[in-house]
Scaffold this active site. Sequence first.
Site, PDB file in Angstrom:
ATOM      1  CE  LYS A 126      -4.373   0.811   0.352  1.00  0.00           C
ATOM      2  NZ  LYS A 126      -5.631   0.154  -0.238  1.00  0.00           N
ATOM      3  CG  ASP A 166      -7.261   3.285  -0.703  1.00  0.00           C
ATOM      4  OD1 ASP A 166      -7.567   2.133  -0.676  1.00  0.00           O
ATOM      5  OD2 ASP A 166      -7.282   4.279   0.122  1.00  0.00           O
TER       6      ASP A 166
HETATM    7  N1  GLU Z   1      -7.378   0.172  -2.877  1.00  0.00           N
HETATM    8  C1  GLU Z   1      -8.134  -0.807  -3.153  1.00  0.00           C
HETATM    9  C2  GLU Z   1      -8.183  -1.853  -1.785  1.00  0.00           C
HETATM   10  O1  GLU Z   1      -8.251  -1.223  -0.745  1.00  0.00           O
HETATM   11  C3  GLU Z   1      -7.616  -1.528  -4.454  1.00  0.00           C
HETATM   12  C4  GLU Z   1      -5.921  -1.964  -4.533  1.00  0.00           C
HETATM   13  C5  GLU Z   1      -5.671  -2.188  -5.780  1.00  0.00           C
HETATM   14  O2  GLU Z   1      -6.747  -2.584  -6.791  1.00  0.00           O
HETATM   15  O3  GLU Z   1      -4.806  -2.750  -6.083  1.00  0.00           O
HETATM   16  O4  GLU Z   1      -8.235  -2.845  -2.074  1.00  0.00           O
END
Ligand code: GLU
Length: 445
Positions: A126, A166
């Site tokens: 992340k 996100d």
């Molecule tokens: N931010 C999204 C999550 O919390 C998607 C992440 C992604 O698609 O890599 O899963």
Amino acid sequence: MTSAVERIYDDVIRRNPSEPEFHQAVREVLDSLGAVLARHSEYADRKTVERICEPERQIIFRVPWQDDRGEVHINRGFRVEFNSALGPYKGGLRFHPSVNLGIVKFLGFEQVFKNALTGMPIGGGKGGSDFDPKGRSEAEVMRFCQSFMTELYRHLGEYTDVPAGDIGVGGREIGFLFGQYKRITNRYEAGVLTGKGLSYGGALVRTEATGYGAAFFAAEMLAVHGESLDGRTVSVSGAGNVAIYAVEKVQQLGGTVVTASDSGGYIVDEKGINLEVLKQVKEVERGRISDYADRVPSARYVAGGSVWDVPCDVAIPCASQNELPESAAVALVRNGCRIVVEGANMPTTPEAVTVLREGGVGFGPGKAANAGGVATSALEMQQNASRDRWSFEHTEARLHEIMRGIHARCHETAEEYGDPGNLVLGANVAGFLTVAEAVHAQGLV
Ligand code: GLU
């Protein structure tokens, strides 16, 4: 918690001070692991749990940029590459003033188990920045994204680390980030980012996927009791990408969504949210949720307050972490809510989860219920790798099948581990077992 797990948790707190959200996310998983570790003594030998709690790599960098008046701003950028046992690091980027290392670590930790639950070959990571996109012009957002990527690019790659969006990072930002990555590396590496626009390697359904997936998950939870979303009153919080498409799918499945919210307050529309107006206000104009009430006569706007005071059968929190505290859980139980399904990451506090459980409310944890977004990112990576493009119907059917599979796995694992219906236990154990097996097999790395 057993004493061995307690020791691991104490160590996490000691080594990661002042990161309450990370502690909370770790605690929730460790709380579920007692019986698993009793069955798998091999994981103690190579400290598999301890290694899973320690990110493989944590990157922090300076992001300087100039606003439209020429003033210089310095933000902080993060990428926490948490675990690559199952595949390249995968997870979104969050641009929000609340972002700090602890927030990114909690999100990265959750992502590891979430991604494992999807059954797709993706590790967990992340990132983000404390940059606040609110009120910034498009040119400012572009300059920020370019500066951010000028540092981050060296850590990315379709086989290494694949970010997506996100909070605060949508299609527009992914476009600017992709353009800068391509320019610096001189490579058209479509699979390095997901959530791309359809004109340059993006996948159909990725925009809708997190919200649709949460609605599918809610339907699966109700189906266990022979019920459905049809005719149900549903409360949704948030008004961003996850919330909008949760509303859309709930409506398609026959439910009536009566709320949406942002940091200023919430709206109640007993007639059911007018999706066209919501999309216009939030996606096109990037406005406030109060603008919705100004345009729709059946809606009222409540400044401040708690959206969870509105009576509903199904609650889908889609805003942010810890947005549903104990007092909100008490109100939901009192008003006869049947299930709470997390569209956001960790929106429900641990105290609230306890109140819901004791009140007989079904609870779908985010790492299972909101996994549809990242699962569809993995489908986007598949399409990029094979230089193919799938239809909306085919991709949505895959998403639906993945969400059904995640629910079934969580449900069955909870039964196997002696607490039927406890999807928190099911998700944590099932996700952990998948990651732990791969971590163990790959030796001490
Ligand atoms: N931010 C999204 C999550 O919390 C998607 C992440 C992604 O698609 O890599 O899963």
